[in-house]
Design an enzyme around this catalytic site. Structure first.
Site, PDB file in Angstrom:
ATOM      1  N   ASP A   9     -35.331 -49.795   8.164  1.00 34.36           N
ATOM      2  CA  ASP A   9     -36.580 -49.099   7.891  1.00 34.36           C
ATOM      3  C   ASP A   9     -36.294 -47.600   7.990  1.00 34.36           C
ATOM      4  O   ASP A   9     -35.326 -47.183   8.649  1.00 34.36           O
ATOM      5  CB  ASP A   9     -37.631 -49.521   8.915  1.00 34.36           C
ATOM      6  CG  ASP A   9     -38.884 -48.686   8.834  1.00 34.36           C
ATOM      7  OD1 ASP A   9     -39.539 -48.699   7.777  1.00 34.36           O
ATOM      8  OD2 ASP A   9     -39.197 -47.996   9.830  1.00 34.36           O
ATOM      9  N   ALA A  10     -37.131 -46.795   7.356  1.00 34.38           N
ATOM     10  CA  ALA A  10     -36.892 -45.347   7.356  1.00 34.38           C
ATOM     11  C   ALA A  10     -37.681 -44.627   8.440  1.00 34.38           C
ATOM     12  O   ALA A  10     -37.115 -44.079   9.397  1.00 34.38           O
ATOM     13  CB  ALA A  10     -37.225 -44.767   5.981  1.00 34.38           C
ATOM     14  N   TYR A  11     -39.011 -44.634   8.311  1.00 33.88           N
ATOM     15  CA  TYR A  11     -39.856 -43.782   9.144  1.00 33.88           C
ATOM     16  C   TYR A  11     -40.041 -44.360  10.540  1.00 33.88           C
ATOM     17  O   TYR A  11     -40.542 -45.464  10.713  1.00 33.88           O
ATOM     18  CB  TYR A  11     -41.204 -43.561   8.455  1.00 33.88           C
ATOM     19  CG  TYR A  11     -41.042 -42.837   7.141  1.00 33.88           C
ATOM     20  CD1 TYR A  11     -40.610 -41.515   7.113  1.00 33.88           C
ATOM     21  CD2 TYR A  11     -41.263 -43.484   5.931  1.00 33.88           C
ATOM     22  CE1 TYR A  11     -40.425 -40.846   5.915  1.00 33.88           C
ATOM     23  CE2 TYR A  11     -41.083 -42.821   4.724  1.00 33.88           C
ATOM     24  CZ  TYR A  11     -40.664 -41.499   4.722  1.00 33.88           C
ATOM     25  OH  TYR A  11     -40.471 -40.844   3.530  1.00 33.88           O
ATOM     26  N   ARG A  45     -49.596 -41.020  12.408  1.00 37.04           N
ATOM     27  CA  ARG A  45     -48.751 -42.190  12.175  1.00 37.04           C
ATOM     28  C   ARG A  45     -49.562 -43.481  12.211  1.00 37.04           C
ATOM     29  O   ARG A  45     -49.372 -44.376  11.367  1.00 37.04           O
ATOM     30  CB  ARG A  45     -47.640 -42.228  13.228  1.00 37.04           C
ATOM     31  CG  ARG A  45     -46.721 -43.442  13.137  1.00 37.04           C
ATOM     32  CD  ARG A  45     -46.023 -43.525  11.797  1.00 37.04           C
ATOM     33  NE  ARG A  45     -45.007 -44.565  11.784  1.00 37.04           N
ATOM     34  CZ  ARG A  45     -44.456 -45.048  10.679  1.00 37.04           C
ATOM     35  NH1 ARG A  45     -44.837 -44.600   9.486  1.00 37.04           N
ATOM     36  NH2 ARG A  45     -43.531 -45.983  10.737  1.00 37.04           N
ATOM     37  N   SER A 121     -38.130 -49.248   2.631  1.00 37.60           N
ATOM     38  CA  SER A 121     -39.204 -48.456   3.226  1.00 37.60           C
ATOM     39  C   SER A 121     -40.485 -48.497   2.410  1.00 37.60           C
ATOM     40  O   SER A 121     -40.460 -48.644   1.183  1.00 37.60           O
ATOM     41  CB  SER A 121     -38.737 -46.997   3.349  1.00 37.60           C
ATOM     42  OG  SER A 121     -39.782 -46.151   3.773  1.00 37.60           O
TER      43      SER A 121
END
Length: 228
Positions: A9-11, A45, A121
């Site tokens: 995953d990225a974030y 977020r 992502s």
């Protein structure tokens, strides 16, 4: 069947999503933001994730960049901040998120030991390009895969299907790594081998899928991948 491919995953996993608010708060004249930036970052977020889930279940997909802007607008209103210039600053900084300190070493080591590496992502392709280029991680990645290809957000099955379609790895050959507990659970239910990067020592989510491994940061991923 041994793991051949590590998908991240990225974030929140490779890239520090709180950095945009933190860096903005460090700028001259941002005394109000400096006092509340952790709360604003957390609200931003949370709403970003909530909006992605709601859009997935209601079939109202928009690119993640729009979700990110909508979430920031909510967070700023909740913080009683009406500052269009600050809004643009925060959004610009979101394209320049730094990687976590161990990410470069982990990705490079995986590549050096023969693993395929990729990002999967929710991020829009342009957002991911910005983060990958700014963080200097592109050379250590074989692919950067966005949900924009299927127009639905995680944890939809169609998103996880993209890994085999793009990389040719079966679920059993994939170690999926995420700092989002719900994402790790979704990937586990899908059939990936999974590692949840639990930086905040949170409880395991009560969901059908259970992460196979729980680590405090990314540094243990190369050793883990080598044992699977």
């Amino acid at each position: 069947m041994p793991v051949t491919t590590c998908v991240f995953d990225a974030y929140g996993t490779l890239f520090d999503v709180s950095a945009a608010a933190r860096r903005a708060a460090e700028q001259t004249g941002q005394d109000q933001l400096a006092a509340i930036w952790p709360k604003l970052a957390a609200d931003w977020r949370l709403k970003q994730l909530q909006y992605s889930w709601l859009r997935a279940v209601t079939g109202t997909y928009v690119p993640f960049w729009q979700v990110t802007k909508d979430a920031l607008d909510w967070a700023m209103e909740a913080a009683e901040i009406d500052d269009p210039v600050l809004r643009e600053t925060l959004l610009a900084l979101y394209w320049e998120l730094p990687a976590y300190k161990e990410a470069h070493t982990v990705l490079a080591l995986l590549k050096a030991t023969g693993f395929n590496t990729a990002i999967l992502s929710n991020g829009s392709p342009e957002m991911l390009d910005g983060a990958v280029d700014f963080s200097g991680t592109r050379e250590s990645l074989d692919a950067v895969i966005s949900v924009d290809d299927v127009k639905i957000f995680k944890p939809a099955k169609a998103v996880y299907d993209l890994v085999e379609k793009r990389l040719g790895a079966t679920p059993q050959q994939v170690l999926f790594v995420s700092a989002n507990g719900w994402d790790a659970a979704g990937a586990a239910a899908y059939g990936f081998q999974t590692a949840w990067i639990n930086r905040a020592s949170e409880p395991v989510d009560r969901l059908p899928g259970v992460p196979g491994h729980i680590l405090p940061d990314l540094s243990g991923i190369p050793d883990l991948a080598g044992t699977l």
